[in-house]
Design a protein around this motif. Structure first.
Motif, short mmCIF file in Angstrom:
data_model
loop_
_atom_site.label_atom_id
_atom_site.label_comp_id
_atom_site.label_asym_id
_atom_site.label_seq_id
_atom_site.Cartn_x
_atom_site.Cartn_y
_atom_site.Cartn_z
N THR A 74 0.84 -1.21 0.00
CA THR A 74 0.00 0.00 0.00
C THR A 74 0.87 1.25 0.00
O THR A 74 0.54 2.26 -0.65
CB THR A 74 -0.93 0.00 1.22
N THR A 77 2.00 1.79 -3.41
CA THR A 77 0.86 2.31 -4.17
C THR A 77 0.72 3.82 -3.99
O THR A 77 0.50 4.56 -4.96
CB THR A 77 -0.44 1.60 -3.74
N ALA A 78 0.83 4.28 -2.74
CA ALA A 78 0.74 5.71 -2.47
C ALA A 78 1.85 6.48 -3.18
O ALA A 78 1.63 7.56 -3.73
CB ALA A 78 0.79 5.97 -0.97
N ASP A 81 0.99 6.89 -6.72
CA ASP A 81 -0.08 7.87 -6.90
C ASP A 81 0.47 9.30 -6.99
O ASP A 81 -0.10 10.15 -7.67
CB ASP A 81 -1.08 7.79 -5.74
N PHE A 82 1.57 9.56 -6.27
CA PHE A 82 2.08 10.93 -6.19
C PHE A 82 3.34 11.16 -7.03
O PHE A 82 3.80 12.30 -7.14
CB PHE A 82 2.39 11.29 -4.73
N LYS A 164 0.85 5.19 -14.61
CA LYS A 164 -0.56 5.56 -14.79
C LYS A 164 -1.43 4.33 -15.00
O LYS A 164 -2.58 4.28 -14.54
CB LYS A 164 -0.71 6.52 -15.97
N ASN A 167 -1.84 2.66 -11.62
CA ASN A 167 -2.72 3.50 -10.78
C ASN A 167 -4.18 3.38 -11.18
O ASN A 167 -5.07 3.66 -10.38
CB ASN A 167 -2.28 4.97 -10.86
N SER A 168 -4.43 2.97 -12.40
CA SER A 168 -5.81 2.84 -12.86
C SER A 168 -6.48 1.56 -12.37
O SER A 168 -7.69 1.42 -12.46
CB SER A 168 -5.86 2.87 -14.40
N ARG A 174 -3.12 -5.35 -3.08
CA ARG A 174 -2.15 -5.07 -4.13
C ARG A 174 -0.96 -6.04 -4.07
O ARG A 174 -0.44 -6.36 -3.00
CB ARG A 174 -1.62 -3.65 -4.01
N GLN A 299 -7.57 2.90 0.05
CA GLN A 299 -6.46 1.98 0.29
C GLN A 299 -5.57 2.45 1.43
O GLN A 299 -4.90 1.65 2.09
CB GLN A 299 -5.63 1.84 -0.98
#
Length: 308
Positions: A74, A77-78, A81-82, A164, A167-168, A174, A299
């Motif tokens: 996770t 994942t974050a 995202d950034f 991207k 992220n979709s 995950r 998440q």
């Protein structure tokens, strides 16, 4: 080209200064714009304070603080995202993945690859972990519905296009290396020797390792369900044979009445009961993932951000 480095951290106060020094040195040598994203996964030590101090010294450092520990995948994942770089690297904070080899990965990305993943040639860990990891990767590679490369972890460099794409994906359990393979595109692996942890102890205990293994297997394979079907069919076939055998022994021989059958009955009950519990457990794992998706919870929850 802009570079983004994602570093998930959890109680890594002993490694942070050395980690930043080595990563920053590599990125400065590339003479391009860069950002280093630390994702603090609910650390209880002085990780948060150290990261705040590092940001004050270098504004290329960005920090995401979670409200609690959400887990390594996770945290990655974050970071994805950034991340805003054209090339996005994922490294562990224990320095087992040497940042000095990143330029080779970036060079491969420039050749047109969307993913450059690391393949571990050697592990400098205890024999239990080496055997466990080796067995897990071989089983996953054998049963997964996509080709997940052997001995490839989360250490990799991704193009912004791949970031991207990942992220979709809306799923909550995950398994980044699996999602990376499932997405496709042009990928290549580079071998390297994995170092020992620089300092501190591993934050991946047995429970977390099992969760990671389960996420990999149950997210990318239907083989457990097929095994359950095969075992159930075999049990049914054997029981039908047993019925005909019992009828034959009852009506066509005299041996049936002399055999009490207690042991046979007990074994059959234990076998069928164990098979049913095993099957329910497998269905439960898949159902648990469906339940997680249906709840639609975020998440992760961010307590604070620095540098964004």
């Amino acid at each position: 080209m802009k570079y983004s480095i994602i570093l998930p951290v959890y109680n890594e106060q002993e490694n942070l200064t050395s980690l930043f020094t080595r990563v920053n040195k590599v990125l400065q040598s590339l003479k391009k714009e860069y950002e280093i994203i630390f994702v603090n996964d609910g650390s209880h030590d002085k990780t948060k304070e150290i990261l705040e101090d590092l940001h004050k010294k270098n504004n290329n450092i960005k920090v995401i603080n979670f409200s609690r520990n959400f887990g390594h995948q996770t945290a990655v994942t974050a970071g994805l995202d950034f991340a805003s770089g054209d090339a996005v690297a994922i490294l562990d904070a224990d320095l087992q993945d040497p940042p000095e080899i990143l330029p080779k990965f970036f060079a491969k990305l420039n050749e047109g690859y969307e993913v450059v993943y690391a393949i571990r040639k050697k592990r400098k860990e205890n024999i239990f972990k080496r055997v466990s990891y080796s067995l897990f990767y071989k089983i996953l590679h054998m049963i997964a519905s996509v080709d997940i490369p052997l001995d490839s972890g989360d250490f990799c460099v991704l193009s912004q296009r791949m970031v991207k794409t990942i992220n979709s994906f809306p799923e909550r359990n995950r398994f980044i290396r699996g999602l990376r393979s499932w997405a496709g595109f042009k990928q290549i692996g580079l071998e390297y020797d994995r170092d020992k942890r620089l300092a501190g102890t591993s934050k991946y205990g047995l429970k977390k390792l099992f969760k990671l293994a389960f996420d990999g297997i149950f997210s990318f394979s239907f083989i457990p369900l097929q095994i359950m079907f095969v075992l159930g069919s075999t049990s049914l076939f054997l029981s039908i044979i047993g019925i005909f055998w019992a009828i034959y022994m009852k009506f066509f021989t005299t041996a049936y009445n002399r055999v009490p059958g207690f042991a046979t009955t007990t074994i059959l009950i234990m076998f069928v009961g164990g098979l049913q519990l095993f099957s329910i457990g497998i269905m439960g794992e898949y159902l648990r993932r469906v339940y997680d998706e249906v709840k639609q919870r975020p998440q992760y929850i961010i307590e604070s951000k620095i540098g964004f």
